[in-house]
Design a protein around this motif. Sequence first.
Motif, PDB file in Angstrom:
ATOM      1  N   ILE A  32      67.332   8.864 -50.929  1.00  0.00           N
ATOM      2  CA  ILE A  32      66.582   8.232 -52.094  1.00  0.00           C
ATOM      3  C   ILE A  32      65.128   8.085 -51.573  1.00  0.00           C
ATOM      4  O   ILE A  32      64.522   8.315 -50.349  1.00  0.00           O
ATOM      5  N   SER A  33      64.368   7.922 -52.648  1.00  0.00           N
ATOM      6  CA  SER A  33      62.782   8.093 -52.593  1.00  0.00           C
ATOM      7  C   SER A  33      62.287   6.472 -52.488  1.00  0.00           C
ATOM      8  O   SER A  33      60.848   6.593 -52.506  1.00  0.00           O
ATOM      9  N   ALA A  34      62.992   5.510 -53.039  1.00  0.00           N
ATOM     10  CA  ALA A  34      62.167   4.332 -53.189  1.00  0.00           C
ATOM     11  C   ALA A  34      62.604   3.331 -51.786  1.00  0.00           C
ATOM     12  O   ALA A  34      63.494   3.782 -51.073  1.00  0.00           O
ATOM     13  N   ALA A  86      52.637   7.197 -49.095  1.00  0.00           N
ATOM     14  CA  ALA A  86      51.903   6.061 -48.699  1.00  0.00           C
ATOM     15  C   ALA A  86      52.169   4.922 -49.842  1.00  0.00           C
ATOM     16  O   ALA A  86      51.890   3.750 -49.365  1.00  0.00           O
ATOM     17  N   ASP A  87      51.987   5.319 -51.074  1.00  0.00           N
ATOM     18  CA  ASP A  87      52.127   4.354 -52.136  1.00  0.00           C
ATOM     19  C   ASP A  87      53.407   3.661 -52.139  1.00  0.00           C
ATOM     20  O   ASP A  87      53.492   2.296 -52.080  1.00  0.00           O
ATOM     21  N   ALA A  88      54.577   4.479 -51.787  1.00  0.00           N
ATOM     22  CA  ALA A  88      55.872   3.485 -51.639  1.00  0.00           C
ATOM     23  C   ALA A  88      55.920   2.590 -50.568  1.00  0.00           C
ATOM     24  O   ALA A  88      56.419   1.505 -50.571  1.00  0.00           O
ATOM     25  N   PRO A 120      57.954  -4.305 -57.002  1.00  0.00           N
ATOM     26  CA  PRO A 120      59.298  -3.135 -57.052  1.00  0.00           C
ATOM     27  C   PRO A 120      58.723  -1.859 -57.032  1.00  0.00           C
ATOM     28  O   PRO A 120      57.597  -1.582 -57.387  1.00  0.00           O
ATOM     29  N   PRO A 121      59.765  -0.877 -56.733  1.00  0.00           N
ATOM     30  CA  PRO A 121      59.200   0.494 -57.213  1.00  0.00           C
ATOM     31  C   PRO A 121      59.118   0.671 -58.515  1.00  0.00           C
ATOM     32  O   PRO A 121      59.231   0.141 -59.407  1.00  0.00           O
TER      33      PRO A 121
END
Length: 791
Positions: free
Chosen positions: A145-147, A257-259, A268-269
């Motif tokens: 997962i990427s979040a 970096a943003d996540a 929230p994502p």
Amino acid sequence: MNPLLAQFLAEANDLLAQVDEGLLQLERMPGDPELVNEVFRAAHTFKGSSGLFDFPELTRLTHAAEDLLDAVRGGRLALDSQMTDDLLAAFDLIRGWLAHVTAHERLPASAGGDAAGLITKLRSPLGGGDTAPAAAIAGVPAPVISAAPDWLAWFDAEWLTEIAAWLGTTSSTMRFVYYTPDTDCFFRAEDPLHLVRQVPALERLGVVQPQTWPGPEEYDEYTCMLSFVLATRSALGELDYLFRYVPDQIQIVELDADAITRHLSGEPPLTAEEPVTVAITPMIDSELAADARSVLHAAHRALTMEGVVTEGARLRSVRHAVAAAARALGVPVDLSESGPDELVTAVVRLAGEAAPAPAVIPLIPDTSDTAVPPPVPMAVPAEMAGRADDPGGQVGTRVLKVDQEKVDRLMELVGELNVAKNGLTFLADAAEEEFGSRVLSRRIKDQYAGMHRIAEELQAAVMDVRMLPLSVAFGRFPRLVRDLSRRLGKTIDLVTEGEDTMADKDVIEALGDPLVHLVRNSLDHGIETAEERLAAGKHGAAKLTLAAVADGDAVIVEVADDGRGVDPERVKRKAYEKGLISEEELETMTDTEAVDLVFRPGFSTADQVSDLSGRGVGMDAVRASVEKLGGTVTMRSKLGQGTSTRLRLPLSMAVTQVMVVSVAGQRFGIPVDLVVETVRVPAGEMSRVLHQEVVMMRGEVVPVIDLARALDMPWTLAEGADRPILVVSVNNQRVGLLVEQFHREVDVILKPMEGLLAYADEFSGTALLGDGLVLLVLNMKEVLGLAARVA
């Protein structure tokens, strides 16, 4: 060295030999499922054992080989010659690594680079490179997962802030992993901590503890209660590959970096992530099923026999064990709240499903006061029926592996015991001659007789321990013949006979190099190509035979082929061109003598020198090696039909029988195998031919050598006295040795010349006699050469 590592290295030899032998058999019988399973099991066992040590390159290479074998075992791939070559090359490389580990306890520095190309080749048939995860190959992707997930909070916020800044500067990402091992993972031989430590490029590692720990009475040491969070710079493919056996126990997050920043700020994502569902199909493995049945049997005994498990940590351990066995059998059940009664019922049901053809055995009913119903007879396979306390449960032969040096030391002690025993005869003679006590002398001799019997039996027992089958020496040749025949473009069937013939371990070890020379010579010179054989009316596939047979106190090993044979005329012509024989010998030499020329130093019939043969040192080295062992070499050949080379070797090199003679007051030993006879010749019957003393014996002229003169020892024989002559046979030529006196034959433990006397080639070794005298044993081939130079 680490004892565990030493044990692994000792077992690795056998496992690698099983893999090699199985792969070569599979090449001949590619459809045999049992062979495939044997090879896979050996490779799987080796891989599992190697995982105990910090050898990542070894682990990666064995994983790649195991994955390919697993695909062959599952029928997804058909094993071909190229795959076999790659697998053999991989295990050859591993064998070389282990030799380095034996000396240095670490892999060589070049291991990573050496393994990379082979891993790519092994994974190529599977459709992946080095980093291709096995889970993906099987159609089971690792959940990614990427979040930013909630469990990211386990990492230190300050460290996450620094990482986010660095990722923003470099415009890169980092992988985060949450690994939650099953509580019963230990029952499946999984080691979560070892798995985590193998993660490459590890940046951060955290251990997640349970919110509450159970009390001492409820604590179960066989349950894994920890989880792990980690951050790494390694690629997703590497993580998928590393965790491929536990894809349902991990979550992998790739974050930028943003996540990370949004997670730290509580935002929230940007996009909602769909939950990832991993479809895992249970697969029942025969080995897992067997292990599960064993666990179920043990659980049934724990629940129904004396000392019954009813509550507490022991009951939970049994509950976890049964649940693990159920999952291995593909029949998961919920036993979280089960008591002893329910567990007994579940175990019996699972055991029935685990054994297609069960053998029902009655178990001992519970005799405790606990209210547990009488056990139902449990279906247990036949292999589970034996118990450790059952005297009839012993299966197979009990084998104890002993270090070779310990056996050698035991043999040395037996030799010293023989020397000490023989000293009693000298003591008995002294008791009678010096003290005049015949009674004491007789009692010493009686004691000697008892010790002699025990020493002989002990020596025979140690010799039996040292005896090995010839299959140990023959084992290397299937691989050698396969590789060289492919390289030479020839089709060769290797046949071995008499592999169970026994010989001393020293003989078998020394036999290796001569056999390699003979086999390579047959492959390169003796055997024709398939086209040449068909043109000559032969079968296209040549036959190479390695045979062994015991012959009294000797062992005969024969290397035979049905190739082109030796051309006597060509051999004689080549020998004459190289100056090895004279023109007269060229004209008068028989075919048998011509064939024997191949053993001359520097002789070769090859027109071109290759890396296999042609330098004229192979066959000469064979004869020299065999004669050093006290054996002989003979060759028979028929032009167009083939060649046979026979090696006759002593059954044992540990104990040597020698004839003791005196020269100039010094005793020497001569191997009894070389002795033809002992005679006393009147001085008047001695003759001289061309400055060489000779004697006529049974119509044959035998040259006589003064052994004292050859050894440069001053000695004068009385005028007119009879000449004691020991007749020996060396290289099929009889020679008489003029000595001072004959003594008896003795069995000795021969030790090679060492230190300052290592250069003295005229002596093959030393032995200690019963009276404390050191006996020098002569190397007759060198002594005769020395006598020729002195003359």
